[in-house]
Structure formats: structure tokens, C-alpha cells
Motif scaffolding. Structure first.
Motif, PDB file in Angstrom:
ATOM      1  N   GLU A  93       1.014   6.436  -7.236  1.00 25.44           N
ATOM      2  CA  GLU A  93      -0.001   7.010  -7.719  1.00 25.44           C
ATOM      3  C   GLU A  93       0.322   8.690  -7.669  1.00 25.44           C
ATOM      4  O   GLU A  93      -0.075   9.470  -8.704  1.00 25.44           O
TER       5      GLU A  93
ATOM      6  N   ASP B  37       0.449   3.783  -3.103  1.00 21.99           N
ATOM      7  CA  ASP B  37       0.240   5.289  -2.759  1.00 21.99           C
ATOM      8  C   ASP B  37       1.397   6.240  -3.538  1.00 21.99           C
ATOM      9  O   ASP B  37       0.822   7.089  -4.214  1.00 21.99           O
ATOM     10  N   ARG B  38       2.635   5.918  -3.158  1.00 22.78           N
ATOM     11  CA  ARG B  38       3.571   6.681  -3.662  1.00 22.78           C
ATOM     12  C   ARG B  38       3.671   6.803  -5.261  1.00 22.78           C
ATOM     13  O   ARG B  38       3.668   7.681  -5.964  1.00 22.78           O
TER      14      ARG B  38
ATOM     15  N   LYS C 217       1.027  -1.227  -0.051  1.00 24.65           N
ATOM     16  CA  LYS C 217       0.012  -0.011  -0.031  1.00 24.65           C
ATOM     17  C   LYS C 217       0.763   1.155   0.081  1.00 24.65           C
ATOM     18  O   LYS C 217       0.434   2.277  -0.660  1.00 24.65           O
TER      19      LYS C 217
END
Length: 164
Positions: free
Chosen positions: A91, A88-89, A84
Motif C-alpha cells: 500500500e 502494508d508495504r 500483513k
């Protein structure tokens, strides 16, 4: 094989102070110390250092990198949480790339614009061009800057703009 902090700094192309800072911040819990307190880096530490360097370049805050390192040390039960963090990074980076591509397109257009203006000796020669006279690769930016939509071809004549 073992490396000194200076050797690692040279290999990583970072100052030794950066590595010391990372160590003081808890990002290098895997680094051993000699009896004299000097940091001893092993070959397998290089992968960690490259990952840390990459995450820093990707704009990941040190606290998140520290979280990742702690999660990795906890083992396989944290795989999902580590995934995750990386998703997240990723994106965030994709959005930044998109923003940079828009900025680059504008810079390309403005370079083209001022190169033509410099050749003509005036910006009026470029502003007088109709949309269809703008090279295809610059039209979207030109249209955005000029508030045009739907790729209308506008030609600016002495008697005013006319759509074709």
C-alpha cells in the motif's frame, strides 16, 4: 552449491560491506560459517537475499525486514503477520507510485512547455496558448497549475481571457 560473500555480492550487485552489514544486523541468520569464520552462502540463501534486496528497494526499514525474517523462522503460525507486513508495504508503494506519476506528469508538461518556448524563443508564446491549444496529455497539469477546473477551454486574446 556454495558461494563466497564476494560471489554473492557480485550476483546481487551490492558491495560486500552491505552483506556484512545485513549479517551483523541479524538479517542473515540462515548463513553458515566455515571453521575459519567466513560466511558460506548456499543456493537457497539467494532467494532470501533477493527478498531482502527487494524489500530494501521498496523502502522497508531494516527492523521490519528483521521482523519478517524472524516471523518466517517461526513457521506457519506467523503467515498472517507476514502477509500483513507485505500488504502494508504494498500500500505504501502504491501511494508512492501515484505521487511519482503526478510528479512525472508535471515534468512531462514542463518539458513540453520549455521545448515549445525554446522553439519560439520566448515563454510568452506558450503562455499565450489557450487551454484547448494545449495537447490533451498535458491539459490536466496545465489546468491544475493555472487553477482552472472542469476542463474549461480558455483562450487568451489581446482583450483578455474568454471561455468557450
Amino acid at each position: 552449491m556454495h558461494y563466497t560473500i564476494g560471489e554473492i555480492a557480485h550476483m546481487m550487485e551490492v558491495p560486500t560491506s552491505t552483506l556484512r552489514y545485513y549479517d551483523n544486523e541479524g538479517l542473515l541468520p540462515f548463513v553458515e560459517r566455515s571453521n575459519g569464520g567466513e560466511r558460506i552462502f548456499k543456493s537457497e540463501d539467494l532467494e532470501w537475499l533477493y527478498v531482502i534486496g527487494c524489500l530494501k528497494k521498496a523502502g522497508m526499514p531494516l527492523k521490519d525486514i528483521k521482523t519478517y525474517i524472524k516471523l518466517a523462522a517461526q513457521g506457519d503460525e506467523t503467515i498472517g503477520r507476514r502477509l500483513k507486513l507485505f500488504q502494508d508495504r504494498r500500500e505504501i508503494i502504491r501511494k508512492q507510485i501515484e505521487e511519482l506519476e503526478h510528479a512525472l506528469a508535471l515534468l512531462d508538461y514542463k518539458c513540453w512547455y520549455y521545448e515549445r518556448a525554446e522553439e519560439a524563443g520566448t515563454t510568452k508564446a506558450v503562455t499565450a496558448l489557450g487551454t484547448c491549444e494545449i495537447p490533451e496529455e498535458y491539459r490536466a497539469v496545465h489546468e491544475t497549475l493555472n487553477g482552472l477546473r472542469d476542463g474549461e477551454c480558455v483562450s487568451f486574446k489581446a482583450d483578455g481571457p474568454s471561455k468557450s
